[in-house]
Design an enzyme around this catalytic site. Structure first.
Site: not given
Length: 548
Positions: A128, A148, A157, A278, A282, A299, A312
């Site tokens: 990732h 992203h 993803h 999303h 996070h 991230f 996810h």
């Protein structure tokens, strides 16, 4: 167009036939030209992996110990996928003790593998990091390969979870093993699940104030929530309705902008669900004592927390739910640049595989499906505020903040900013609204530092209500959320792409109908910064567009 005059001595039928043929030829050329202009698919240049720093100037090196370019690359073949029994991903709150033990065993084995092993938890997490921080350039370009804030978000993803899930199953000898999903969009799942609070599924880098029984805030803005639990549930459901139903009527609004290869193909425009919940979740899960709310809040470090995969898995499930709500109508992009974009992963047999977006569009062909659960947010549309009409009249009699779609210079969001935005089309029919969604475009959004930043967008909301309003009012149009990318290339400076800023697109056709504003010549659009983050943000302006 002017009138067509009949040439002297020529039959009308012949002229019409000729004109129609010319028109069809012209249209075909236009379509081919538009397709070509869209650009090429994205592929990562695996020959060089870049060292990076976080925004807090700490090294963040995600690169594999063995160069990917030196590995034997195998093209993924969906037709040869071996799957004797379909995997069923279940909601975390429905898991039994046997499955939890099996899941813990699989993750424990993965964490015990040497850090340089492609199946190790360390390398899985760094997959990732590789693709969210720009560790790779694009093929034949110095532009970064990132997944992203564009139409690559959902398919990348999905591919990541697909291989991760199969690796876990391989480690415990169970080819039916399926990742669970954290159903934070339903009241039963709106807390951090207990199974992630202990043992190998836990993570010490989480916000202690958000541990159970705290209800998740899907529209989190870094401020402590003072809402009672039942009210927070209502806010979450109204927010999900906006992100999944009323504000996601077109592919680009839900899936994100159409990024293509090279600097000329750059775009920065996340879809509704990627922006929030999303990004917001996070940050909500990540630790507030860490500089970038690691692990989940940045991230580059997010996949180090085992809850990342359940988070996810739910994002992936919502992609399927959105398709079902649309009954398959215009659910997938058809552009070559999307379908042929590709990503690389190690599969469960340690083969280095390249998989294309076109291979990732059908979960049944990929051998898994989701346990169905109720969707209470589908009918959770909020109502307009009672004082809305009076507030708008008051605004119109006062000073006009901005009648221009784009300002002469960028505007800082130190406090709320309101624009009067003129609408090119009004009073459209139902068929016209189905064909084209009216959207608010907030363009040139720039975050001065790679920090968590957020603003909410409202239409025709009174100034006195902006600070306290949220998803529970119908005037709420959506949110912009910036989660720290967590990494930048050593020596990297802002280029042309960074100067363009982010574009936020919000669907408002249904919203304007509900507010009784469809016949209005203009609307008032307010950008309201949250959590003190406005000092880091500027915008170029706001306009209305129509999206097919």
């Amino acid at each position: 167009m002017g009138r067509i005059r009949e040439p002297h001595g020529a039959p009308v039928l012949l002229v019409v036939s000729f004109l129609l043929s010319a028109l069809c030829f012209s249209q075909a050329k236009s379509e081919l030209r538009s397709s070509a202009l869209l650009g090429d698919p994205l592929l990562a240049n695996l020959s060089a992996c870049h060292h990076s720093f976080t925004d807090a100037n700490r090294p963040a090196y995600c690169c594999p110990p063995r160069r990917d370019i030196d590995q034997r690359l195998v093209q993924f073949d969906l037709s040869k996928l071996s799957q004797t029994q379909k995997r069923v991903r279940r909601a975390v709150h429905h898991l039994d003790a046997d499955f939890i033990a099996k899941y813990q065993k699989a993750v424990a084995i993965m964490k015990s593998l040497p850090s340089d092993h492609p199946h190790s938890f360390f390398r899985q997490a760094n997959n990732h990091c590789l693709y969210c921080t720009g560790s790779y350039d694009q093929v034949n370009s110095s532009s970064l390969f990132k997944i992203h804030r564009s139409w690559l978000f959902f398919p990348w993803h999905r591919a990541f979870l697909f291989f991760h899930e199969r690796i876990l199953g391989k480690l415990i000898g169970d080819e039916t093993f399926a990742l669970p999903y954290w159903s934070w969009d339903t009241p039963e799942g709106m807390q951090i699940p207990e199974i992630f609070a202990r043992g190998v599924l836990s993570d010490g880098e989480r916000d202690e104030a958000h541990l159970p029984p705290t209800i998740a805030n899907l529209n989190y803005n870094k401020e402590a929530s003072v809402r009672p639990s039942d009210e927070q549930v209502k806010v979450n459901l109204a927010f999900m309705h906006k992100q999944m139903v009323s504000g996601a009527k077109k592919r680009e609004l839900f899936l994100g902008c159409k990024v293509t290869a090279g600097e000329e193909g750059f775009c920065d425009g996340p879809g509704t669900v990627e922006g929030a919940p999303h990004n917001t979740l996070h940050s909500w899960v990540g630790s507030g004592v860490n500089p970038e709310r690691e692990d989940m809040g940045a991230f580059y470090s997010a996949a180090k927390d085992p809850i990342f995969y359940a988070h996810h898995s739910n994002i992936d499930r919502l992609w399927e739910v959105w398709k079902e709500l649309r009954e398959g109508k215009d659910a997938d992009f058809e552009e070559h640049a999307w379908l042929e974009s590709a990503f690389t992963f190690y599969d469960e047999n340690l083969r280095f595989v390249r998989i294309k977006v076109r291979d990732l569009l059908d979960t049944h062909k990929l051998g898994y499906e989701y346990e169905e659960i109720p969707l209470p947010w589908v009918n959770a549309k909020p109502k307009p505020t009672a004082s809305s009409a009076a507030s708008i009249k008051k605004r119109k009699s006062g000073s006009l903040l901005s009648r221009r779609a784009v300002m002469e210079k960028e505007r800082a969001l130190v406090s709320s900013v309101t624009f009067e935005v003129y609408r090119p089309k009004r009073g459209r029919s139902k068929e016209e609204k189905e064909r084209e969604e009216e959207i608010i475009v907030v363009e040139g959004i720039r975050v001065k530092r790679d920090v968590y930043a957020k603003f909410d967008v409202f239409v025709n909301l009174g100034a006195e209500e902006e600070k306290i309003a949220g998803p529970l009012v119908r005037e709420f149009a959506g949110s912009f959320v910036n989660t720290p990318h967590g990494s930048r290339r050593i020596g990297e400076t802002e280029g042309k792409m960074g100067k363009k800023g982010t574009t936020l697109k919000l669907g408002i056709s249904e919203l304007l109908d509900d507010l009784g504003a469809d016949e209005d010549e203009s609307i008032w659009v307010s950008l309201v910064p949250r959590g003190g983050s406005g000092v880091f943000m500027t915008v170029d302006g706001v306009r209305i567009e129509f999206l097919r």
